[in-house]
Motif scaffolding. Structure first.
Motif, PDB file in Angstrom:
ATOM      1  N   SER A 241       0.817  -1.214   0.000  1.00 37.31           N
ATOM      2  CA  SER A 241       0.000   0.000   0.000  1.00 37.31           C
ATOM      3  C   SER A 241       0.848   1.261   0.000  1.00 37.31           C
ATOM      4  N   CYS A 242       2.108   1.124   0.380  1.00 40.44           N
ATOM      5  CA  CYS A 242       2.962   2.310   0.490  1.00 40.44           C
ATOM      6  C   CYS A 242       3.256   2.953  -0.862  1.00 40.44           C
ATOM      7  N   VAL A 243       3.107   2.212  -1.950  1.00 39.46           N
ATOM      8  CA  VAL A 243       3.333   2.818  -3.257  1.00 39.46           C
ATOM      9  C   VAL A 243       2.038   3.414  -3.818  1.00 39.46           C
ATOM     10  N   HIS A 244       0.932   3.255  -3.094  1.00 36.74           N
ATOM     11  CA  HIS A 244      -0.360   3.794  -3.531  1.00 36.74           C
ATOM     12  C   HIS A 244      -0.801   4.990  -2.693  1.00 36.74           C
ATOM     13  N   TYR A 245      -0.491   5.001  -1.416  1.00 37.78           N
ATOM     14  CA  TYR A 245      -0.992   6.046  -0.523  1.00 37.78           C
ATOM     15  C   TYR A 245       0.000   7.200  -0.414  1.00 37.78           C
ATOM     16  N   GLY A 246      -0.549   8.413  -0.502  1.00 39.86           N
ATOM     17  CA  GLY A 246       0.286   9.601  -0.576  1.00 39.86           C
ATOM     18  C   GLY A 246       1.159   9.868   0.627  1.00 39.86           C
ATOM     19  N   ALA A 247       0.806   9.333   1.784  1.00 37.01           N
ATOM     20  CA  ALA A 247       1.636   9.543   2.971  1.00 37.01           C
ATOM     21  C   ALA A 247       3.005   8.900   2.824  1.00 37.01           C
ATOM     22  N   PHE A 248       3.100   7.877   1.967  1.00 35.15           N
ATOM     23  CA  PHE A 248       4.337   7.112   1.836  1.00 35.15           C
ATOM     24  C   PHE A 248       4.940   7.175   0.436  1.00 35.15           C
ATOM     25  N   ALA A 249       4.097   7.324  -0.596  1.00 35.10           N
ATOM     26  CA  ALA A 249       4.498   7.030  -1.970  1.00 35.10           C
ATOM     27  C   ALA A 249       5.640   7.891  -2.485  1.00 35.10           C
ATOM     28  N   ASP A 250       5.813   9.120  -1.951  1.00 35.76           N
ATOM     29  CA  ASP A 250       6.874   9.990  -2.463  1.00 35.76           C
ATOM     30  C   ASP A 250       8.153   9.902  -1.643  1.00 35.76           C
ATOM     31  N   LEU A 251       8.183   9.053  -0.623  1.00 39.21           N
ATOM     32  CA  LEU A 251       9.426   8.866   0.127  1.00 39.21           C
ATOM     33  C   LEU A 251      10.434   8.104  -0.741  1.00 39.21           C
ATOM     34  N   PRO A 252      11.729   8.424  -0.653  1.00 32.85           N
ATOM     35  CA  PRO A 252      12.725   7.736  -1.492  1.00 32.85           C
ATOM     36  C   PRO A 252      12.697   6.222  -1.319  1.00 32.85           C
ATOM     37  N   GLU A 253      12.385   5.765  -0.105  1.00 31.94           N
ATOM     38  CA  GLU A 253      12.391   4.324   0.172  1.00 31.94           C
ATOM     39  C   GLU A 253      11.284   3.571  -0.570  1.00 31.94           C
ATOM     40  N   ALA A 254      10.274   4.286  -1.057  1.00 32.94           N
ATOM     41  CA  ALA A 254       9.188   3.621  -1.777  1.00 32.94           C
ATOM     42  C   ALA A 254       9.659   3.054  -3.107  1.00 32.94           C
ATOM     43  N   GLU A 255      10.700   3.638  -3.694  1.00 28.68           N
ATOM     44  CA  GLU A 255      11.165   3.173  -5.000  1.00 28.68           C
ATOM     45  C   GLU A 255      11.693   1.735  -4.924  1.00 28.68           C
ATOM     46  N   ALA A 256      12.302   1.369  -3.802  1.00 30.53           N
ATOM     47  CA  ALA A 256      12.800  -0.010  -3.656  1.00 30.53           C
ATOM     48  C   ALA A 256      11.646  -1.005  -3.662  1.00 30.53           C
ATOM     49  N   ILE A 257      10.518  -0.619  -3.100  1.00 32.15           N
ATOM     50  CA  ILE A 257       9.343  -1.501  -3.111  1.00 32.15           C
ATOM     51  C   ILE A 257       8.806  -1.622  -4.531  1.00 32.15           C
ATOM     52  N   ARG A 258       8.777  -0.518  -5.266  1.00 29.11           N
ATOM     53  CA  ARG A 258       8.318  -0.570  -6.659  1.00 29.11           C
ATOM     54  C   ARG A 258       9.200  -1.505  -7.483  1.00 29.11           C
ATOM     55  N   GLU A 259      10.510  -1.396  -7.296  1.00 33.70           N
ATOM     56  CA  GLU A 259      11.437  -2.257  -8.036  1.00 33.70           C
ATOM     57  C   GLU A 259      11.228  -3.715  -7.663  1.00 33.70           C
ATOM     58  N   GLN A 260      10.987  -3.967  -6.376  1.00 35.00           N
ATOM     59  CA  GLN A 260      10.735  -5.325  -5.896  1.00 35.00           C
ATOM     60  C   GLN A 260       9.492  -5.908  -6.565  1.00 35.00           C
ATOM     61  N   ILE A 261       8.441  -5.096  -6.664  1.00 34.75           N
ATOM     62  CA  ILE A 261       7.200  -5.553  -7.304  1.00 34.75           C
ATOM     63  C   ILE A 261       7.453  -5.865  -8.772  1.00 34.75           C
ATOM     64  N   ARG A 262       8.137  -4.965  -9.475  1.00 37.13           N
ATOM     65  CA  ARG A 262       8.374  -5.168 -10.912  1.00 37.13           C
ATOM     66  C   ARG A 262       9.203  -6.425 -11.178  1.00 37.13           C
ATOM     67  N   GLU A 263      10.185  -6.680 -10.320  1.00 39.26           N
ATOM     68  CA  GLU A 263      11.076  -7.818 -10.536  1.00 39.26           C
ATOM     69  C   GLU A 263      10.442  -9.138 -10.107  1.00 39.26           C
ATOM     70  N   GLN A 264       9.695  -9.131  -8.994  1.00 40.23           N
ATOM     71  CA  GLN A 264       9.235 -10.387  -8.406  1.00 40.23           C
ATOM     72  C   GLN A 264       7.754 -10.680  -8.658  1.00 40.23           C
ATOM     73  N   GLN A 265       6.904  -9.645  -8.714  1.00 34.44           N
ATOM     74  CA  GLN A 265       5.474  -9.858  -8.906  1.00 34.44           C
ATOM     75  C   GLN A 265       4.889  -8.770  -9.809  1.00 34.44           C
ATOM     76  N   PRO A 266       5.285  -8.759 -11.080  1.00 39.92           N
ATOM     77  CA  PRO A 266       4.799  -7.701 -11.986  1.00 39.92           C
ATOM     78  C   PRO A 266       3.284  -7.713 -12.151  1.00 39.92           C
ATOM     79  N   GLU A 267       2.634  -8.843 -11.867  1.00 42.82           N
ATOM     80  CA  GLU A 267       1.176  -8.908 -11.982  1.00 42.82           C
ATOM     81  C   GLU A 267       0.500  -7.980 -10.971  1.00 42.82           C
TER      82      GLU A 267
END
Length: 375
Positions: A241-267
């Motif tokens: 949820s951190c890549v969807h909700y504005g309280a978290f999504a713009d933090l630099p650490e959110a990008e690592a979660i996005r990369e994790q999703i793209r690499e491991q669970q792109p669905e």
């Protein structure tokens, strides 16, 4: 000709009811028009989560905080079930844990989010170790939850009985003009008209809404019964949820979660999936959701999406789940901001949500809109 009124509201979803309450408590005569026999749109299809923690700093966080107290007052006055024990955002990976750490160290104290980061023994103590397989949990102390399909009708009944609001259900409003509503019951003269028609962008104010280029978001959702009922009392989210909700999504650490999703669970990215779980008052859980956008909501659900949601929920909750009910959520989305307040004509205002947080901010948005109109 219907009885004249001070405020006529089109739509009996949470936005319409919020405006009705704000006007009625100021002593105004209020009439609400709803095309269906009972509210059937986004306001009763959702999770019932009224989240402060997920809102971005600034106006949306402020609206959610104000709405929190309004919800509490409504629940007490109307007698519907509300949970005020917060939410749990679970970190399943190191990347998700690092984001929660950053949020607690910087954003939470800077902007006044009331949260606690639970790890070690405090995490293990949650529900007798039910979430011990996760790395951490963010407890959002200001978050709350209602059972929408009961809370919304209860609020309608309360407004009718205690505030004298007149409801016209099974009544289509065909057109509005300054001072007059044209409906299938006839004309109604009103000092102010407020259109809260959800994701219907064609029936009313179509010319004014079109430049906003709003879309419709459809969600796949389920009601499930856990194999082992461990008495869940809080809404549950994960680091997804951190890549969807504005309280978290713009933090630099959110990008690592996005990369994790793209690499491991792109669905997950393909279907806009992030896990939300809400306990009902009856020992069942509402589970979702996916996000598919377009000009209309396709009626066709994909079983593969439900399978992903169920697998995520079972892994997160640590128990098998039996599906009791499936349905499609829908809400207005992707406008120029999280919501729009349109001055469509003298005495005619349109209020639209462009995100799925109407339950979180709607009550306070109604208060502010009515206060602005009366000033």
């Amino acid at each position: 000709m219907l009885q004249d009124t001070d405020i006529a509201i089109v739509g009996a979803g949470i936005l319409g009811l919020s405006h009705a309450y704000a006007a009625a408590r100021r002593g105004l005569r209020v009439s609400v028009f709803e095309r269906s026999a009972t509210p059937l749109g986004a306001s009763v299809r959702n999770f019932g989560q009224a989240l402060v923690t997920g809102q971005p700093p600034g106006p949306m966080q402020a609206l959610a905080k104000e709405s929190r107290e309004i919800w509490a007052g409504w629940a007490e006055a109307a007698g519907f079930h509300i949970r005020r024990e917060g939410s749990l955002l679970l970190a399943r990976t190191r990347a998700e844990e690092e984001l929660l750490e950053a949020f607690c160290e910087v954003r939470a104290p800077e902007h006044g989010y009331r949260v606690e980061l639970l790890r070690g023994e405090r995490l293990h103590d949650l529900y007798q170790g039910q979430f011990s397989h996760h790395r951490a949990a963010l407890l959002g102390l200001d978050d709350q939850q209602v059972y929408s399909r009961e809370a919304v009708p209860a609020l309608v009944d309360h407004l009718r009985r205690e505030h004298g609001v007149e409801f016209h259900f099974s009544t289509l409003v065909r057109d509005v003009e300054p001072g007059v509503i044209h409906s299938t019951l006839g004309r109604c003269r009103a000092g102010q008209i407020i259109v809260c028609s959800g994701h219907d962008y064609q029936t009313l104010l179509a010319e004014q809404i079109a430049p906003l280029q709003p879309q419709v978001c459809r969600l796949q959702m389920l009601r499930v019964r856990p194999e082992r009922d461990f008495g869940l009392r809080q809404a549950v989210l994960t680091g997804l949820s951190c890549v969807h909700y504005g309280a978290f999504a713009d933090l630099p650490e959110a990008e690592a979660i996005r990369e994790q999703i793209r690499e491991q669970q792109p669905e997950l990215e393909e279907h806009g999936i992030h896990l939300l779980v809400s306990p009902t008052p009856y020992g069942e859980l509402i589970v979702g959701d996916s996000h598919h956008y377009g000009s209309d909501a396709s009626p066709f659900n994909a079983e593969a999406v439900d399978d992903i949601l169920l697998a995520l929920a079972e892994q997160t909750l640590g128990t098998r789940l039996q599906v009791v009910e499936r349905w499609q959520g829908v809400y207005g989305a992707r406008g120029p901001g999280p919501f729009s307040v349109l001055k469509a004509a003298p005495g005619v205002t349109g209020v639209l949500m462009h995100s799925g947080v109407g339950m979180s901010v709607g009550p306070a948005l109604g208060e502010r809109t009515i206060a602005s109109l009366l000033s």
